[in-house]
Each structure stands twice: as C-alpha cells, then as structure tokens.
Design an enzyme around this catalytic site. Structure first.
Site, mmCIF file in Angstrom:
data_model
loop_
_atom_site.group_PDB
_atom_site.id
_atom_site.type_symbol
_atom_site.label_atom_id
_atom_site.label_comp_id
_atom_site.label_asym_id
_atom_site.label_seq_id
_atom_site.Cartn_x
_atom_site.Cartn_y
_atom_site.Cartn_z
ATOM 1 N N GLU A 1 21.137 132.294 -57.419
ATOM 2 C CA GLU A 1 19.806 131.795 -57.932
ATOM 3 C C GLU A 1 18.912 132.931 -58.704
ATOM 4 O OE1 GLU A 1 17.835 129.335 -54.946
ATOM 5 O OE2 GLU A 1 15.855 129.688 -56.203
ATOM 6 N N ARG B 1 9.630 128.737 -46.866
ATOM 7 C CA ARG B 1 10.451 127.375 -46.337
ATOM 8 C C ARG B 1 10.778 127.561 -45.027
ATOM 9 N NH1 ARG B 1 13.250 122.895 -48.366
ATOM 10 N NH2 ARG B 1 12.669 123.502 -50.686
ATOM 11 N N ARG C 1 21.886 128.749 -49.101
ATOM 12 C CA ARG C 1 21.879 127.441 -48.667
ATOM 13 C C ARG C 1 20.917 127.017 -47.236
ATOM 14 N NH1 ARG C 1 27.959 124.371 -48.697
ATOM 15 N NH2 ARG C 1 27.186 122.536 -49.346
ATOM 16 N N THR D 1 9.519 124.327 -53.182
ATOM 17 C CA THR D 1 8.176 124.533 -52.642
ATOM 18 C C THR D 1 7.220 124.798 -53.484
ATOM 19 O OG1 THR D 1 8.688 126.491 -51.702
ATOM 20 C CG2 THR D 1 9.156 124.749 -50.214
ATOM 21 N N ALA E 1 17.818 124.472 -54.378
ATOM 22 C CA ALA E 1 16.734 123.560 -53.711
ATOM 23 C C ALA E 1 17.407 122.120 -53.440
ATOM 24 C CB ALA E 1 15.298 123.460 -54.082
ATOM 25 N N GLU F 1 21.916 121.182 -49.483
ATOM 26 C CA GLU F 1 21.828 121.979 -48.198
ATOM 27 C C GLU F 1 21.604 121.456 -46.783
ATOM 28 O OE1 GLU F 1 18.491 123.271 -50.621
ATOM 29 O OE2 GLU F 1 18.829 125.282 -49.953
HETATM 30 N N1 MTE Z 1 28.504 123.233 -53.335
HETATM 31 C C1 MTE Z 1 29.551 124.178 -53.765
HETATM 32 N N2 MTE Z 1 30.660 123.634 -54.002
HETATM 33 N N3 MTE Z 1 29.348 125.401 -54.084
HETATM 34 C C2 MTE Z 1 28.025 125.973 -54.192
HETATM 35 O O1 MTE Z 1 27.702 126.839 -54.483
HETATM 36 N N4 MTE Z 1 25.614 125.457 -53.517
HETATM 37 C C3 MTE Z 1 24.839 124.701 -52.452
HETATM 38 C C4 MTE Z 1 24.922 123.274 -52.491
HETATM 39 N N5 MTE Z 1 26.554 122.999 -52.482
HETATM 40 C C5 MTE Z 1 27.130 125.057 -53.572
HETATM 41 C C6 MTE Z 1 27.427 123.862 -52.952
HETATM 42 C C7 MTE Z 1 23.455 124.997 -52.610
HETATM 43 S S1 MTE Z 1 22.539 126.641 -51.892
HETATM 44 C C8 MTE Z 1 22.532 124.040 -53.237
HETATM 45 S S2 MTE Z 1 20.925 124.595 -53.536
HETATM 46 C C9 MTE Z 1 23.065 123.014 -53.895
HETATM 47 O O2 MTE Z 1 24.440 122.752 -53.696
HETATM 48 C C10 MTE Z 1 22.823 123.023 -55.492
HETATM 49 O O3 MTE Z 1 23.240 121.921 -56.233
HETATM 50 P P1 MTE Z 1 22.629 120.495 -56.288
HETATM 51 O O4 MTE Z 1 21.025 120.969 -56.239
HETATM 52 O O5 MTE Z 1 23.088 120.059 -57.444
HETATM 53 O O6 MTE Z 1 22.843 120.006 -55.080
HETATM 54 N N1 LUZ Z 2 14.291 128.209 -54.399
HETATM 55 C C1 LUZ Z 2 13.098 128.205 -54.834
HETATM 56 C C2 LUZ Z 2 14.901 127.183 -53.530
HETATM 57 O O1 LUZ Z 2 12.760 128.846 -55.726
HETATM 58 N N2 LUZ Z 2 12.183 127.383 -53.953
HETATM 59 C C3 LUZ Z 2 12.413 126.417 -53.112
HETATM 60 O O2 LUZ Z 2 12.016 125.922 -52.542
HETATM 61 C C4 LUZ Z 2 14.162 126.461 -52.966
HETATM 62 N N3 LUZ Z 2 14.710 125.773 -51.806
HETATM 63 C C5 LUZ Z 2 15.734 125.756 -51.532
HETATM 64 C C6 LUZ Z 2 16.510 126.627 -52.150
HETATM 65 N N4 LUZ Z 2 16.207 127.112 -53.196
HETATM 66 MO MO1 MOS Z 3 20.441 126.746 -52.785
HETATM 67 S S1 MOS Z 3 20.144 128.315 -51.608
HETATM 68 O O1 MOS Z 3 19.020 126.418 -53.101
HETATM 69 O O2 MOS Z 3 20.857 127.738 -54.138
#
Ligand code: MTE
Ligand code: LUZ
Ligand code: MOS
Length: 751
Positions: free
Chosen positions: A226, A304, A336, A434, A503, A706
């Site tokens: 990120e 968070r 996550r 957030t 997020a 998450e």
């Molecule tokens: N699933 C896979 N296969 N690979 C990933 O890197 N990242 C997780 C989750 N599931 C991830 C995953 C995280 S930390 C987040 S925030 C969400 O996917 C991001 O994708 P979304 O917002 O489309 O759910």
């Molecule tokens: N990233 C962020 C995040 O910048 N703000 C958030 O609230 C958040 N929450 C979950 C995962 N990444």
């Molecule tokens: Mo997930 S920790 O919001 O990339």
C-alpha cells in the site's frame, strides 16, 4: 462466475512484474541496506564499486534530483539514509549494473563505516524515552473513571500481539524506462499507483503528469504494497531518469523480508469491569504500537486500532489510548485488518481474562455484550443493521454448537494426552478508509465499435478478484456476455488520483464508479435504440445482448446497436466518479460517522492439543458470515478461507524475531513459519447469513477482503482453553503468537 484470471494463473501465463519482457540495454539495480539498526554514517565511499566492470553508477543521496523524502503521511523518511541510519536494512545506496550478479558483487566493494548507537526495539521503552511518531490519541465513551465503582468484578492484564511478514509470493519491485519528453513510464508492484507517482514526482523533482505508472496485477499485497512499494519504485525511477536507461529492481526474498515493514506488534494494558450479570460496564486500555523507524502508515493504522478496540461489543464506558512508538525496526505498515486485529485481540483477551477468573466460558460474556441496533460506537457512529446476534443464532442452529461443546468436554474427560479447546470469535469491521477523503474512485469505460468493452479503474488486482467483480458489473449493466468485457491494467494516465486498493473497499469504490459510467452509457444506448425503433427511451431495455421494446425482443442485437450509435457520432466512452456519501469524521472531537457500514460474522474454532509435545491442530473453523448479497460467492468464500488461515498464522506460528541490536533473525522461510496445508483447519465451513445487504456496498455485496482475517484470532483462545483443560494451574496470559514452544511451557507451568 469463476475468477477471470484463474486459468491463466494455473497455466503460469499471467504476467507479473518480473515477467514483463525487458527492453534491450535494461540495467539492474540492487540496494545496499544498512548493516546496523541505528547509527551515524561516518564514511561512505563508492569509488571501488563504481570502478567494477559492468557497474554503471552507484546512487547516494547527492544524486537525487528532487528531494530525498518518501514519507506518505508524514515527511519523515529519506529514500537513502543521509547522515544517520535508523533500521537494519535501510537503503543507503543503490548499485546499478548491467546485470544483477555484477550489482551484487559491487555491493561488497562499497566502503561504509557506521558508528553504532543503541537500538530501541521495544515500544514501551520507546515511549519512556519520548520517542513517538505522532502524539497519542484517545477515544472515549461515557465515563470510565466513575464506572469502576459500579462494577462487581474488575480485572486487569497485559496483552501482546506480534508482527507478521506479508509474504506476498511476488516480492517488491519496479521496472522503469524513459519515454518521450523527459517523462518516464514505470511498472510497479504496488497497491497504490498514485502514491508511487507522487513519490517519484517528489524524488525526481518533475510533475506527476510526466510519470505514468502501470500495474497489471500483483502476486499478493496484503497491505505490504500500500505504501512501501513507493520507495523501491522511486529508486528505480531515479536511476532510469538520471541514466536515461531502462532500470529494473525485483527484490530477493531475503532482502524483501529484511528491508520492508510488517504488521505492527502491539503491547497493551487493559482493565475491564463487569456487573454480576456479566454486562461489561467499563473498559480501559492503553496500546503501544511498535511503529518502526518512520511513520509510514502508522498514524492511520493506530487510528483503526482505536476504531476497533471494542470489536462487536457495546461497552457504555470506554477509554482507549494509543501510542505510536518510534523504534529502530523497518517502518511497520498496513497488513490485512490495518490495526483492527491488534485492537480486537486486546478486548478478546480482557474478556477471556474475566471468563477465566469467573470460571465461566468466555462465550457467555461475549454474547451478553453484543452490539445492538442504535448502540453508539466509541467514535460516535450509531450502529445500524447489526447482524452479530443473527450470525451467532444462525451458527448455533447450523453447526449445533451446544452439542459440539458437550463433545469437547466429553473428549477432554476421557483423554489424558490430547485435549480439545473451543472458542467463539465474533467480528465487527468498519468499511471505508477512516480518512474520509480517500473514499473516492474513478472508472473509464470504452465500448469499442465491435461491441467489446474495455474497463479501466483505479483498483489493483492482487488475487482478491476485484477485476472479476468489475467485469461482472459492466456485463450486468449492459446485459452482455462477460467475455465481451476486458479489464485493462491499472494506469495513472487512464485513471488518475486513485486511492490505494486497500481498506477492503476496492470493489465498493471502483465498482460504484464502473456502475456510474456504465449506467450513463446505457442511457445513451437506450436513446440511440429509441431513435432506431421510433419510440421513447423508457420503452427500451437491454437483455441478453438484445434490444427489447416494451419487454419484447426486437431484431437489434448488441453489436448492431453499438455500431449504429457510433455512426451517429455518439460517444461510447464514459468516465464514472464515485465518492461514498454520508461519511465524516471530526478528529478534534474524535467523533463522527466514519464507516459506510460494518461487516459482521462469527466463527467457532476447535483445536486439538497434543499435551506431550505442545503441538496443535485446528480441527474446524465454522463460520456464519455477513456477505450482504454477494455478487461473487466463489471469490468471497476464497477470501474468507485465505484470511482465516492468515489470521491463524498470525496468532499461532508466525513469529518475527529481532535480536537486541535490531537485526532480523527470522529472515527466511526456514526460520519464519507460515501456515501450510497441515496447519490449515481440517474443516473450514463458511455459511452466508441471509441478509439484503447495505445500500453503500457495491450492488449490496459487502466488502470481504479484511474482516474474516480476525476469525483466526479464535485459534489463540481455543488453544488457551485446551491448555486449561490439561493444566488447572495455568495462569492465563496473552502473548501471541502462541507457538508450540510457548504452549509447552504453559502446559507444565505451576502457577
Ligand atoms: N487477497 C489476495 N489473494 N491477495 C491479497 O493481497 N489483500 C487483502 C484482501 N485480500 C489480498 C487479498 C487486503 S489487505 C485487502 S485491503 C483487500 O484484499 C483489498 O482488496 P479489495 O479492496 O478489493 O477487497
Ligand atoms: N489504509 C488507509 C487502510 O489509508 N486507511 C484505512 O482506513 C485503511 N484501512 C484498512 C486498510 N488500509
Ligand atoms: Mo489492506 S491492509 O487495506 O491493503
């Protein structure tokens, strides 16, 4: 609907960063990381390294054309250490050579002398020394101070949760090359292409429009990309910009593990007060976040933690304080759950402590205090459509929990060496960044003359299936075969100013933008069809690639409609913009309505403990989860499965070890254990709760990335319960991960 990428993934045909064919003359970069965690650079001489044949240049701070700064939230992180080093592995220089082998050889020729200073590893020590990344914050509800006197029981304790290595299969990396007019194009393994673009713009000193970031997909991110992809991309971009050559960097696994930040370890104190009838009347906790050497995303993660500190419980008097502590570790980062799991671990520990002292199952306290509609969260939002009770009721029925509890008790009374333990892990997770301003997204949709559709969004595909969901939305709006829809790479020149895909809101934000763009195009297509059929647009609908008039099929198919519309000189391109309505947060009061909605669910985790060896197996994880009205149950179930196993890994076996001087000891896969198929639950049954789903979720399909991670926390408490069944002297404590070594000590501890 299967994931549109699955066949190519299995065949090894999907293109990741390291698969992109490189241009002729591409140079390769390797980073010199600081060998110590804290110190003053006395001497840095690169001349021998630069003299090695095949080495093109060694970059140090003085080669930076813009500013030596990559901090995203706070500008406190240099790209290359300048004068001082603050963690082991911090980039000091970048060697660029004709190939990686030569670059690595040159690393050894760099003459670097550092005067080593004492390293601070522990967050509480950092706090005592006044080393904070940002000022502390407190969330309050009711009045804790006066509530203690009303409590019949008060318990206090400490909870520790450990870090976690992301272990995305694809390591960090980037590939940059110069293009026309002093611009550069860069492929980066990032969740945040705009963050990469912005960082490069600062480091190079050129405007954002000269930098094109392109991302096809990631081999996993899990939060680790990120923010932290930006530094690596900036190094590659700088080298490419200065040398006017293509430059590539793809981190070796050992470098990735050593140089990048992880999940934040937290150390916490808690105090919990209950009435005789098990209502939690007061909860007070102080959490020390181990932030590492720079802010990175720690302020947002700390936030968070505050938001999720009471999980799915209503506690009328709450006071939660967090400190973000500056230590000499790699800057810890998003992972996550983003601080949520750490906060939830503490309230669950406090409840387990109370249950243990009162000699009752924790479930009794958990259930008794579930949130209900119109309860207030400590941050001021009023809970609506709360489904936590429904999830447990449904789980009770579906999985016959009471019967299983009896079986576990019976098993334990009959067995000496093996004991079983059970735990309930309910979750409540807020959906939205957030930081309110980040809750926006855009999508660019083209319908080509032949009726095929190209969709670009700001979302990054990292295995979570967001591209499949985007394609489903476009195909649904136009009622055409999904094979007509192609998801383009994520590119900052096509979709600008993106929030990172994080997020869990990637599908909600970008999906709504796709929906808006497609609906606008649909309107145009309907009026075009109305002209063709000499009727009103509201008589027209599209179904299964056919134009219908008043519900009756016509002889106009999708392709004819598109071509005719194009020939009438009507645009078949649309840009959609979405921003989540109604959300806000006032940081001066620490109150507001930060989340579009919450995700609820409950898991029952059962484990079997080998009391001779301290080893355990996860028997089953039985879940009722609130998906809303899932647009893709196959993908969403996959997300739950992956998240649960990742969560179990965090609280059981994944142990990050640094020595006293801040050197990572668990620096490879032989010393850092992640769950494999044997440590996954034997049974993982996830049943959807029957609900309608909230309006702000994309097509009422709730975010899923998450929240299910937190079900894994149940494994920690299930193991605790099994230890107790074996050792009545065990004085319960909360120190995750609960590795077999720790379990063994606790099995035979004498109070
Ligand atoms: N699933 C896979 N296969 N690979 C990933 O890197 N990242 C997780 C989750 N599931 C991830 C995953 C995280 S930390 C987040 S925030 C969400 O996917 C991001 O994708 P979304 O917002 O489309 O759910
Ligand atoms: N990233 C962020 C995040 O910048 N703000 C958030 O609230 C958040 N929450 C979950 C995962 N990444
Ligand atoms: Mo997930 S920790 O919001 O990339």
């Amino acid at each position: 609907m299967n994931n549109i990428d699955s066949i190519n993934h299995v065949r090894g045909k999907s293109v990741y960063l390291d698969d992109i064919p490189v241009q002729k003359g591409t140079l390769h970069a390797v980073i010199l990381g600081s060998p110590v965690a804290h110190g003053k650079i006395l001497h840095l001489n690169i001349s021998k390294a630069e003299a090695l044949q095949g080495v093109v240049k060694v970059f140090t701070p003085k080669d930076i054309t813009g500013i030596n700064q990559i901090g995203g939230i706070i500008e406190d992180e240099p790209l290359f250490a300048d004068g001082e080093v603050h963690f082991n592995g911090q980039a000091v220089a970048l060697v660029v050579a004709k190939d990686e082998h030569t670059a690595r050889k040159a690393l050894k020729l760099i003459d670097l002398k550092i005067e080593e200073h004492e390293a601070v590893i522990d967050p509480r020590t950092a706090k005592e020394k006044g080393l904070l990344l940002i000022p502390p914050r407190t969330f309050r509800l009711g009045d804790v101070a006066s509530a203690w006197s009303k409590c019949d029981y008060i318990f206090e304790g400490k909870a520790e949760s450990g870090g976690q290595e992301h272990l995305y299969i694809e390591t960090q990396g980037a590939y940059a090359y110069p293009v026309d007019n002093g611009s550069i194009k860069i492929h980066s393994s990032t969740q945040g292409p705009t963050a990469v673009q912005k960082t490069i713009s600062k480091v190079l000193g050129i405007p954002m429009n000269r930098i094109e970031v392109d991302v096809a997909r990631l081999g996993g991110g899990f939060g680790g990309k990120e923010d932290q992809a930006s530094g690596f991309a900036a190094m590659v971009a700088l080298a490419s910009f200065v040398l006017q050559k293509p430059v590539k960097l793809s981190l070796h696994r050992l470098d990735d593990m050593r140089m990048t930040g992880k999940r934040h370890p937290y150390s916490s104190d808690f105090k919990i007060g209950l009435s005789k009838d098990l209502k939690i009347l007061a909860y007070q906790t102080t959490l020390y976040q181990n932030g590492g050497a720079a802010a990175d995303l720690s302020p947002a993660i700390m936030e968070r933690t505050l938001f999720h500190s009471t999980n799915c419980y209503f506690i009328p008097n709450t006071e939660v304080t967090t400190y973000s502590c500056k230590t000499n570790l790699p800057p810890n980062t998003a992972f996550r759950g983003f601080g949520g799991p750490q906060g939830m671990f503490v309230i669950e520990s406090a409840i387990a402590k109370a249950a243990n002292e009162l000699n009752i199952p924790a479930k009794k306290i958990q259930e008794r205090n579930f949130l209900k509609d119109n309860d207030e969260f400590p941050y001021g939002q009023i809970a609506k459509s709360v489904n936590i009770g429904n999830c447990l009721n449904s789980a009770n029925k579906l999985f016959e929990i009471e019967k299983t509890e009896k079986e576990v008790a019976e098993f334990n009374s009959k067995n000496e060496q093996f004991k079983k333990g059970m735990a309930l892990m309910p979750i409540c997770f807020g959906i939205s960044f957030t930081n309110t301003s980040m809750n926006q997204a855009r999508a660019l949709v083209h319908i080509y003359q032949d009726g095929s559709i190209g969709v670009s969004t700001g979302a990054i595909e990292m295995g979570q299936g967001v591209n499949t969901k985007m394609a489903q939305i476009a195909s649904k709006v136009f009622s055409v075969d999904i094979k007509r829809v192609k998801l383009e790479s994520t590119n900052t020149s096509r979709v600008a100013n993106t929030s990172p895909t994080a997020a869990s809101s990637g599908a909600d934000l970008n999906g709504n933008a796709v929906l808006i763009a497609c609906n606008e195009l649909l309107k145009r297509l309907k009026s075009s069809a109305a002209k063709m059929l000499n009727c009103n647009a509201d008589e027209i609908s599209l179904k299964n690639e056919l134009v219908l008039k008043n519900g009756q099929a016509t002889d106009i198919g999708w392709e004819k409609l598109i071509m005719t519309t194009h020939l009438s000189r009507i645009s078949l391109t649309e840009n959609g913009h979405y921003s989540t309505p109604t959300i806000f947060f006032d940081k001066t009061k620490e109150k507001g309505h930060p989340f579009a909605y919450h995700v609820y669910g409950t898991a029952i985790v059962t484990i079997t403990l080998d009391c001779l060896r301290g080893t355990y197996e996860i028997d089953d994880v039985l879940i009722v989860h609130d998906f809303g009205n899932s647009i893709n149950p196959t993908i969403d179930k996959g997300q739950v499965e992956g998240a649960v196993v990742q969560g179990i890994g965090w609280v059981t076996m994944e142990e990050i070890a640094f020595n006293k001087s801040g050197k990572l000891l668990s620096n490879s896969l032989s010393t850092y254990k992640v769950p494999d198929i044997y440590s996954a639950p034997k049974v993982l049954d996830c049943q959807p709760l029957e609900t309608e789903g909230p309006d702000f979720a994309i097509l009422k399909s709730k975010a899923v990335g998450e929240p299910p991670f937190m079900y894994g926390i149940g494994a920690f408490f299930a193991i605790q319960n099994a230890i107790k069944a074996f050792n009545p002297n065990y004085k319960i404590d909360f120190d995750a991960p609960l590795t077999p070594e720790k379990v063994l000590m606790r099995l035979y501890s004498k109070a």
